[in-house]
Design an enzyme around this catalytic site. Structure first.
Site, PDB file in Angstrom:
ATOM      1  CG  HIS A  91      -2.084   0.906   1.132  1.00  0.00           C
ATOM      2  ND1 HIS A  91      -2.017   2.248   1.376  1.00  0.00           N
ATOM      3  CD2 HIS A  91      -3.354   0.649   0.767  1.00  0.00           C
ATOM      4  CE1 HIS A  91      -3.207   2.790   1.186  1.00  0.00           C
ATOM      5  NE2 HIS A  91      -4.041   1.840   0.806  1.00  0.00           N
ATOM      6  CG  ASP A  93      -8.313  -4.268  -2.847  1.00  0.00           C
ATOM      7  OD1 ASP A  93      -7.512  -3.343  -3.072  1.00  0.00           O
ATOM      8  OD2 ASP A  93      -9.540  -4.117  -2.823  1.00  0.00           O
TER       9      ASP A  93
HETATM   10  C1  SDX Z   1      -6.208   0.133  -2.878  1.00  0.00           C
HETATM   11  O1  SDX Z   1      -4.510   4.642  -1.927  1.00  0.00           O
HETATM   12  C2  SDX Z   1      -5.437   4.001  -1.333  1.00  0.00           C
HETATM   13  O2  SDX Z   1      -5.817   4.320  -0.250  1.00  0.00           O
HETATM   14  C3  SDX Z   1      -6.007   2.821  -2.106  1.00  0.00           C
HETATM   15  C4  SDX Z   1      -6.989   1.952  -1.357  1.00  0.00           C
HETATM   16  C5  SDX Z   1      -8.282   2.690  -1.080  1.00  0.00           C
HETATM   17  O3  SDX Z   1      -9.015   2.263  -0.159  1.00  0.00           O
HETATM   18  O4  SDX Z   1      -8.612   3.619  -1.863  1.00  0.00           O
HETATM   19  O5  SDX Z   1      -6.437   1.519  -0.130  1.00  0.00           O
HETATM   20  C6  SDX Z   1      -7.380   0.732  -2.184  1.00  0.00           C
HETATM   21  O6  SDX Z   1      -5.958   0.497  -4.004  1.00  0.00           O
HETATM   22  C7  SDX Z   1      -5.331  -0.848  -2.135  1.00  0.00           C
HETATM   23  C8  SDX Z   1      -4.087  -1.308  -2.973  1.00  0.00           C
HETATM   24  C9  SDX Z   1      -4.553  -2.388  -3.948  1.00  0.00           C
HETATM   25  N1  SDX Z   1      -3.513  -2.716  -4.904  1.00  0.00           N
HETATM   26  C10 SDX Z   1      -2.866  -3.920  -4.860  1.00  0.00           C
HETATM   27  O7  SDX Z   1      -3.050  -4.763  -3.979  1.00  0.00           O
HETATM   28  C11 SDX Z   1      -1.928  -4.159  -6.033  1.00  0.00           C
HETATM   29  C12 SDX Z   1      -0.591  -4.723  -5.498  1.00  0.00           C
HETATM   30  N2  SDX Z   1       0.055  -3.659  -4.744  1.00  0.00           N
HETATM   31  C13 SDX Z   1       1.051  -2.867  -5.460  1.00  0.00           C
HETATM   32  O8  SDX Z   1       0.803  -2.673  -6.818  1.00  0.00           O
HETATM   33  C14 SDX Z   1       1.521  -1.650  -4.663  1.00  0.00           C
HETATM   34  O9  SDX Z   1       1.764  -2.080  -3.389  1.00  0.00           O
HETATM   35  C15 SDX Z   1       0.650  -0.418  -4.608  1.00  0.00           C
HETATM   36  C16 SDX Z   1       0.251   0.061  -5.962  1.00  0.00           C
HETATM   37  C17 SDX Z   1      -0.578  -0.690  -3.810  1.00  0.00           C
HETATM   38  C18 SDX Z   1       1.457   0.688  -3.912  1.00  0.00           C
HETATM   39  O10 SDX Z   1       2.510   0.973  -4.730  1.00  0.00           O
HETATM   40  P1  SDX Z   1       3.563   2.144  -4.376  1.00  0.00           P
HETATM   41  O11 SDX Z   1       3.184   2.849  -3.139  1.00  0.00           O
HETATM   42  O12 SDX Z   1       3.782   2.965  -5.602  1.00  0.00           O
HETATM   43  O13 SDX Z   1       4.834   1.327  -3.989  1.00  0.00           O
HETATM   44  P2  SDX Z   1       5.838   0.741  -5.024  1.00  0.00           P
HETATM   45  O14 SDX Z   1       5.108   0.169  -6.207  1.00  0.00           O
HETATM   46  O15 SDX Z   1       6.870   1.774  -5.271  1.00  0.00           O
HETATM   47  O16 SDX Z   1       6.434  -0.487  -4.201  1.00  0.00           O
HETATM   48  C19 SDX Z   1       7.474  -0.264  -3.257  1.00  0.00           C
HETATM   49  C20 SDX Z   1       8.344  -1.512  -3.383  1.00  0.00           C
HETATM   50  C21 SDX Z   1       8.745  -1.796  -4.845  1.00  0.00           C
HETATM   51  O17 SDX Z   1       9.995  -2.448  -4.810  1.00  0.00           O
HETATM   52  P3  SDX Z   1      11.336  -1.512  -5.112  1.00  0.00           P
HETATM   53  O18 SDX Z   1      11.099  -0.856  -6.465  1.00  0.00           O
HETATM   54  O19 SDX Z   1      11.404  -0.534  -3.972  1.00  0.00           O
HETATM   55  O20 SDX Z   1      12.461  -2.523  -5.135  1.00  0.00           O
HETATM   56  O21 SDX Z   1       7.598  -2.671  -2.958  1.00  0.00           O
HETATM   57  C22 SDX Z   1       7.438  -3.575  -4.060  1.00  0.00           C
HETATM   58  C23 SDX Z   1       7.719  -2.789  -5.334  1.00  0.00           C
HETATM   59  O22 SDX Z   1       8.239  -3.657  -6.335  1.00  0.00           O
HETATM   60  N3  SDX Z   1       6.040  -4.002  -4.018  1.00  0.00           N
HETATM   61  C24 SDX Z   1       5.621  -5.252  -4.200  1.00  0.00           C
HETATM   62  C25 SDX Z   1       4.227  -5.196  -4.039  1.00  0.00           C
HETATM   63  N4  SDX Z   1       3.839  -3.946  -3.794  1.00  0.00           N
HETATM   64  C26 SDX Z   1       4.968  -3.202  -3.785  1.00  0.00           C
HETATM   65  N5  SDX Z   1       6.302  -6.410  -4.472  1.00  0.00           N
HETATM   66  C27 SDX Z   1       5.536  -7.518  -4.583  1.00  0.00           C
HETATM   67  N6  SDX Z   1       4.189  -7.561  -4.445  1.00  0.00           N
HETATM   68  C28 SDX Z   1       3.503  -6.417  -4.174  1.00  0.00           C
HETATM   69  N7  SDX Z   1       2.167  -6.435  -4.033  1.00  0.00           N
END
Ligand code: SDX
Length: 428
Positions: free
Chosen positions: A306, A363
Site C-alpha cells: 500500500h 483487497d
Molecule cells: C487500494 O490509496 C489508497 O488508499 C487505495 C486503497 C483505497 O481504499 O482507496 O487503499 C485501495 O488500491 C489498495 C491497494 C490495492 N492494490 C494492490 O493490492 C496491487 C498490489 N500492490 C502494489 O501494486 C503496490 O503495493 C501499490 C500500488 C498498492 C502501492 O505501490 P507504491 O506505493 O507505488 O509502492 P511501489 O510500487 O513503489 O512499491 C514499493 C516496493 C517496490 O519495490 P522496489 O522498487 O522498492 O524494489 O515494494 C514492491 C515494489 O516492487 N512491491 C511489491 C508489491 N507492492 C509493492 N512487491 C511484490 N508484491 C507487491 N504487491
C-alpha cells in the site's frame, strides 16, 4: 496553523516557506508561493510527498495502521455502526441522532429507483461486457437525466445530487450484474435496508420471494463500511480533480469509477482472487512469492502492499475476521481461503516483504467473502465502487465547499525537444 517555516536556498536566492499543522499527522510545507517567488516547481510524480488539499473526513496513519472517519476508528465503526450511519457521518461530520438517521435513511430509500429510460443504456452493451465498463457508462449518463441537480454552486442541488448518487448506485450495480447473467432487472424494495435491498436486487428473481440472510446482509454492510472512504487515494483525487473544473457530480463519480478500475487500485480485489486461484494450492505459494520478489518478473502479490500503510491495513484485519464468519455461516470450505492465509503467513515472515513493509491490504481477503456470497470476480470492483461512492461524494462536497479550492492544474518538468523550426517533408 503554526508560525513555523522552512528555509529554502535555491542557489540563487531562496525563501521561507510556511509550515502548516493539522489536528494530527505530518505537518505540510506550504509551497503555494514557491513558483511566484523562485520560478521553480516542486517535482513529485505519484504525489508520494504531496498533500493536495485540507480535509476533515478521513485520517490514515500508515505506520501505525490507523484509519479514522471523522475521528472514529474503522474497527469501531465496522463493529458497532452500519453503512447508512457511516455514510451520514462521512457526509455531515457527526454521528446522527435517531431522528437524523431515520430522515437520512428514508430520503435515500426514496431515490433508489432509476429513470426507466436508463434501462436502455444497458441493452447497448454486450452481455459479456465487464460490469465496470457498464458502470462507467451508466453513471456518466446519469447527468443526462438530472439537469435539475447539476448546478454545483447551489447547495440544495448538491444535496439532492448527492442523495441521488448514493441511493442509485446499488440499483445501477445490481442492474449491471443482472444484465451480465441475462436475468430481469429487480426493482428496489424500500422495506429493506440499503444493503438488504442491494442483495435482493442482485440475487432475487421475479419468479420467487427473496429472503435476505441477516448474516450475509451484516457481512456485506461491513464490507461497504470498510470501502467507504480512504483519504486522497487515486480515485478520490480523480473525483476532486474532475470536480475542480465544475463538472457535474455524476460525471465526477464516473471518472472516479474509471480510475478505481485499475488493478493497482480498486481492481486489486478481482486480481487478488484470480491470483489466489492461479496459485491454486499451498504447495505452489513459495514459487509465487519468489516471483513477486523477482525484479525481472512483473508478477506482484495482488492485495499486498500500500502507498500509505506500512503496517497491517486495519481493514484487512476486519475483512479476514468477516471471511471466517461468512465461510462458517455458509458452511463453505474454500481451499482458496487456506491458500490466502498460508500466503499471508509466508509473506509476513519473508525478509523482502518485511523490509519493504508489505502487508495485506483491504483487497486481499474481500474477494474470498464476495466469492462465497456468490458474486463473480468481475463484480468485485463494482462493489468497491458502490461503497466508495459515499466517500467520493463526501470529498467532492468538501472540495466544492472549500473557499480556497480552484481548478487543479499541475505543471511538469519538461524534458522534450527545445524549440526548433518546421522542416518540409521533401527535406526530411
Ligand atoms: C487500494 O490509496 C489508497 O488508499 C487505495 C486503497 C483505497 O481504499 O482507496 O487503499 C485501495 O488500491 C489498495 C491497494 C490495492 N492494490 C494492490 O493490492 C496491487 C498490489 N500492490 C502494489 O501494486 C503496490 O503495493 C501499490 C500500488 C498498492 C502501492 O505501490 P507504491 O506505493 O507505488 O509502492 P511501489 O510500487 O513503489 O512499491 C514499493 C516496493 C517496490 O519495490 P522496489 O522498487 O522498492 O524494489 O515494494 C514492491 C515494489 O516492487 N512491491 C511489491 C508489491 N507492492 C509493492 N512487491 C511484490 N508484491 C507487491 N504487491
Amino acid at each position: 496553523m503554526t508560525n513555523k517555516s522552512a528555509s529554502l536556498n535555491t542557489g540563487n536566492g531562496g525563501m521561507d516557506l510556511p509550515i502548516l499543522s493539522g489536528t494530527v499527522g505530518p505537518d505540510v510545507i506550504d509551497v503555494r508561493k514557491l513558483y511566484g517567488s523562485t520560478g521553480m516547481f516542486t517535482y513529485d510524480p505519484g504525489f508520494t510527498s504531496t498533500a493536495s488539499c485540507e480535509s476533515k473526513i478521513t485520517y490514515i496513519d500508515g505506520d501505525q495502521g490507523v484509519l479514522l472517519h471523522r475521528g472514529y476508528p474503522i474497527e469501531q465503526l465496522a463493529e458497532k455502526s452500519n453503512f447508512m450511519e457511516v455514510a451520514y457521518l462521512l457526509l455531515n461530520g457527526e454521528l446522527p441522532s435517531k431522528d437524523e438517521y431515520n430522515t437520512f435513511v428514508n430520503t435515500i430509500s426514496r431515490h433508489t429507483m432509476v429513470h426507466e429510460q436508463l434501462v436502455h443504456f444497458y441493452r447497448g452493451f454486450r452481455r459479456d461486457a465487464h460490469p465496470m465498463a457498464v458502470m462507467c457508462g451508466v453513471v456518466g449518463a446519469l447527468s443526462a437525466f438530472y439537469h435539475d441537480s447539476t448546478d454545483i454552486n447551489d447547495p440544495e442541488q448538491r444535496r439532492i445530487a448527492s442523495n441521488r448518487m448514493i441511493a442509485k448506485i446499488p440499483t445501477i450495480a445490481a442492474m449491471a450484474y443482472k444484465y451480465s447473467v441475462g436475468q430481469p432487472f429487480m426493482y428496489p424494495d424500500n422495506n429493506l435496508s440499503y444493503t438488504g435491498n442491494f442483495l435482493k436486487m442482485t440475487f432475487g428473481v421475479p419468479a420467487e420471494e427473496y429472503v435476505v440472510d441477516p448474516v450475509i446482509e451484516a457481512a456485506m454492510d461491513k464490507i461497504f463500511i470498510l470501502h467507504a472512504d480512504h483519504e486522497q487515494n487515486a480515485s478520490t483525487s480523480t473525483v476532486r480533480l474532475a470536480g475542480s473544473s465544475g463538472a457535474n457530480p455524476f460525471a465526477c463519480i464516473a471518472a472516479g469509477i474509471a480510475c478505481l478500475w485499475g488493478p493497482a487500485h480498486g481492481g486489486a480485489n478481482e486480481a487478488a482472487l484470480n491470483m489466489l486461484r492461479q496459485i491454486g494450492s499451498t504447495k505452489n505459494i513459495k514459487e509465487y512469492v519468489a516471483r513477486a520478489k523477482d525484479k525481472n518478473d512483473p508478477f506482484r502479490l495482488m492485495g499486498f502492499g500500500h502507498r500509505v500503510y506500512k503496517n497491517y491495513d486495519p481493514r484487512a484485519k476486519v475483512m479476514q475476521k468477516t471471511a471466517n464468519e461468512v465461510l462458517d455461516r455458509l458452511n463453505v470450505q474454500d481451499p482458496i481461503f487456506d491458500v490466502a492465509r498460508e500466503l499471508e503467513h509466508i509473506a509476513l515472515n519473508d525478509d523482502y516483504f518485511i523490509e519493504k513493509k508489505l502487508y495485506p491490504n483491504v483487497d486481499f481477503y474481500s474477494g474470498i467473502i464476495l466469492n462465497a456470497i456468490g458474486f463473480p470476480t468481475t463484480m468485485f470492483t463494482v462493489l468497491f465502487a458502490l461503497a466508495r461512492t459515499v466517500g467520493w461524494i463526501a470529498q467532492w462536497n468538501e472540495m466544492i465547499g472549500d473557499p480556497s479550492q480552484k481548478i487543479g492544474r499541475p505543471r511538469q518538468l519538461y524534458v522534450g525537444a527545445g524549440q526548433r523550426d518546421y522542416v518540409d517533408i521533401a527535406s526530411r
